[in-house]
Write a protein that holds these residues in place. Structure first.
Motif, PDB file in Angstrom:
ATOM      1  N   ARG A  32       0.857  -1.178   0.000  1.00 14.85           N
ATOM      2  CA  ARG A  32       0.000   0.000   0.000  1.00 14.85           C
ATOM      3  C   ARG A  32       0.899   1.236   0.000  1.00 14.85           C
ATOM      4  O   ARG A  32       1.697   1.421   0.909  1.00 14.85           O
ATOM      5  CB  ARG A  32      -0.918  -0.040   1.218  1.00 14.85           C
ATOM      6  N   LEU A  33       0.768   2.034  -1.049  1.00 17.48           N
ATOM      7  CA  LEU A  33       1.600   3.236  -1.208  1.00 17.48           C
ATOM      8  C   LEU A  33       0.775   4.483  -1.012  1.00 17.48           C
ATOM      9  O   LEU A  33      -0.373   4.553  -1.439  1.00 17.48           O
ATOM     10  CB  LEU A  33       2.201   3.293  -2.612  1.00 17.48           C
ATOM     11  N   SER A  34       1.405   5.486  -0.418  1.00 18.96           N
ATOM     12  CA  SER A  34       0.791   6.788  -0.270  1.00 18.96           C
ATOM     13  C   SER A  34       1.900   7.807  -0.485  1.00 18.96           C
ATOM     14  O   SER A  34       2.993   7.661   0.068  1.00 18.96           O
ATOM     15  CB  SER A  34       0.208   6.925   1.134  1.00 18.96           C
ATOM     16  N   SER A  35       1.634   8.832  -1.296  1.00 22.39           N
ATOM     17  CA  SER A  35       2.667   9.838  -1.543  1.00 22.39           C
ATOM     18  C   SER A  35       2.050  11.219  -1.742  1.00 22.39           C
ATOM     19  O   SER A  35       0.907  11.354  -2.154  1.00 22.39           O
ATOM     20  CB  SER A  35       3.514   9.455  -2.756  1.00 22.39           C
ATOM     21  N   ALA A  36       2.851  12.224  -1.423  1.00 28.20           N
ATOM     22  CA  ALA A  36       2.428  13.620  -1.553  1.00 28.20           C
ATOM     23  C   ALA A  36       3.675  14.482  -1.711  1.00 28.20           C
ATOM     24  O   ALA A  36       4.791  14.010  -1.557  1.00 28.20           O
ATOM     25  CB  ALA A  36       1.633  14.046  -0.316  1.00 28.20           C
ATOM     26  N   ARG A  81       5.948  -0.899   7.908  1.00 28.99           N
ATOM     27  CA  ARG A  81       5.679   0.390   7.288  1.00 28.99           C
ATOM     28  C   ARG A  81       6.986   1.172   7.177  1.00 28.99           C
ATOM     29  O   ARG A  81       7.732   1.303   8.135  1.00 28.99           O
ATOM     30  CB  ARG A  81       4.676   1.160   8.148  1.00 28.99           C
ATOM     31  N   SER A  94       8.417   4.918   5.844  1.00 29.36           N
ATOM     32  CA  SER A  94       8.068   6.278   5.433  1.00 29.36           C
ATOM     33  C   SER A  94       9.355   7.043   5.160  1.00 29.36           C
ATOM     34  O   SER A  94      10.319   6.915   5.917  1.00 29.36           O
ATOM     35  CB  SER A  94       7.302   7.015   6.535  1.00 29.36           C
ATOM     36  N   GLU A 146       5.147   6.649   1.607  1.00 30.45           N
ATOM     37  CA  GLU A 146       4.960   5.610   2.608  1.00 30.45           C
ATOM     38  C   GLU A 146       4.570   4.321   1.916  1.00 30.45           C
ATOM     39  O   GLU A 146       3.744   4.328   1.011  1.00 30.45           O
ATOM     40  CB  GLU A 146       3.865   6.055   3.581  1.00 30.45           C
ATOM     41  N   ASP A 167       7.976   5.651  -7.172  1.00 32.57           N
ATOM     42  CA  ASP A 167       6.871   6.604  -7.106  1.00 32.57           C
ATOM     43  C   ASP A 167       7.346   8.052  -6.971  1.00 32.57           C
ATOM     44  O   ASP A 167       6.543   8.977  -7.019  1.00 32.57           O
ATOM     45  CB  ASP A 167       5.984   6.227  -5.901  1.00 32.57           C
ATOM     46  N   GLY A 202      -0.639  10.139  -4.770  1.00 32.09           N
ATOM     47  CA  GLY A 202      -1.703   9.863  -3.806  1.00 32.09           C
ATOM     48  C   GLY A 202      -1.593   8.462  -3.260  1.00 32.09           C
ATOM     49  O   GLY A 202      -0.520   8.018  -2.886  1.00 32.09           O
ATOM     50  N   THR A 203      -2.689   7.743  -3.268  1.00 35.85           N
ATOM     51  CA  THR A 203      -2.744   6.399  -2.697  1.00 35.85           C
ATOM     52  C   THR A 203      -2.961   5.372  -3.790  1.00 35.85           C
ATOM     53  O   THR A 203      -3.780   5.586  -4.683  1.00 35.85           O
ATOM     54  CB  THR A 203      -3.895   6.319  -1.672  1.00 35.85           C
ATOM     55  N   LYS A 204      -2.235   4.264  -3.706  1.00 35.04           N
ATOM     56  CA  LYS A 204      -2.421   3.164  -4.650  1.00 35.04           C
ATOM     57  C   LYS A 204      -1.923   1.876  -4.017  1.00 35.04           C
ATOM     58  O   LYS A 204      -1.234   1.899  -2.992  1.00 35.04           O
ATOM     59  CB  LYS A 204      -1.717   3.424  -5.980  1.00 35.04           C
TER      60      LYS A 204
END
Length: 176
Positions: free
Chosen positions: A23-27, A118, A120, A136, A160, A166-168
């Motif tokens: 699970r990826l999250s980026s900003a 996890r 980050s 993350e 990424d 965002g989230t993917k």
């Protein structure tokens, strides 16, 4: 009879090897290739996995044209966690509460408890504190160690970095 036993054995073994969801999250603003960076200061008592993830990041970033420099204007911070997956992580209070990581239920016939790993990372421009990239990656594992999961999580985050998305979820095969 023999084929039934083989099928049953294959089914039981499949509980340990299968698809893994990262699970990826980026900003952030994003980072162009060729940036130089420096690491945030660390304490000598950091876990062995921290040194491992740091080395993996250095190698993965170098392959993408990033270089380390103590004079760099961009700071790289790393956070690494390992928790029981049946615990959910939330942020905020009352109506402002949001779920960061939901709890995970055991699969049928699963013989061990899941853990959530996890990773980050955060690239911050030192001159003004702007977050250039916040990424993350998180995975659930039953049998695989944190050290076994780190290379895939590092690769997912570094892949990424060109532009936060965002989230993917990215799926791969491996030891759960």
């Amino acid at each position: 009879m023999r084929s039934s036993l083989m099928l049953a054995a294959a089914f039981l073994l499949s509980a340990c090897a299968g698809h893994i969801e990262t699970r990826l999250s980026s900003a952030g603003e994003g980072l162009e290739r060729g940036h130089s960076y420096r690491f945030a200061e660390t304490k000598p008592e950091m876990a062995a996995e921290y040194g491992e993830v740091r080395n993996l990041l250095i190698a993965a970033l170098a392959q993408r044209g990033f270089s380390r420099s103590e004079a760099a204007g961009v700071m790289l911070e790393i956070a690494l966690s390992d928790r029981p997956a049946e615990l959910a992580l939330t942020r905020g209070e009352g109506e402002e509460t949001s779920v960061i990581a939901p709890s995970k239920e055991r699969k049928p016939l699963q013989s061990c408890d899941d853990r959530e790993y996890r990773l980050s990372i955060r690239f911050t421009r030192i001159s003004d504190g702007a977050h250039l990239y916040l990424g993350e990656a998180a995975e659930y594992h039953c049998r695989a160690s944190l050290s076994e999961a780190l290379p895939a999580m590092v690769n997912a985050i570094v892949s990424d970095m060109d532009g936060p998305r965002g989230t993917k979820v990215v799926e791969r095969r491996g030891r759960e």
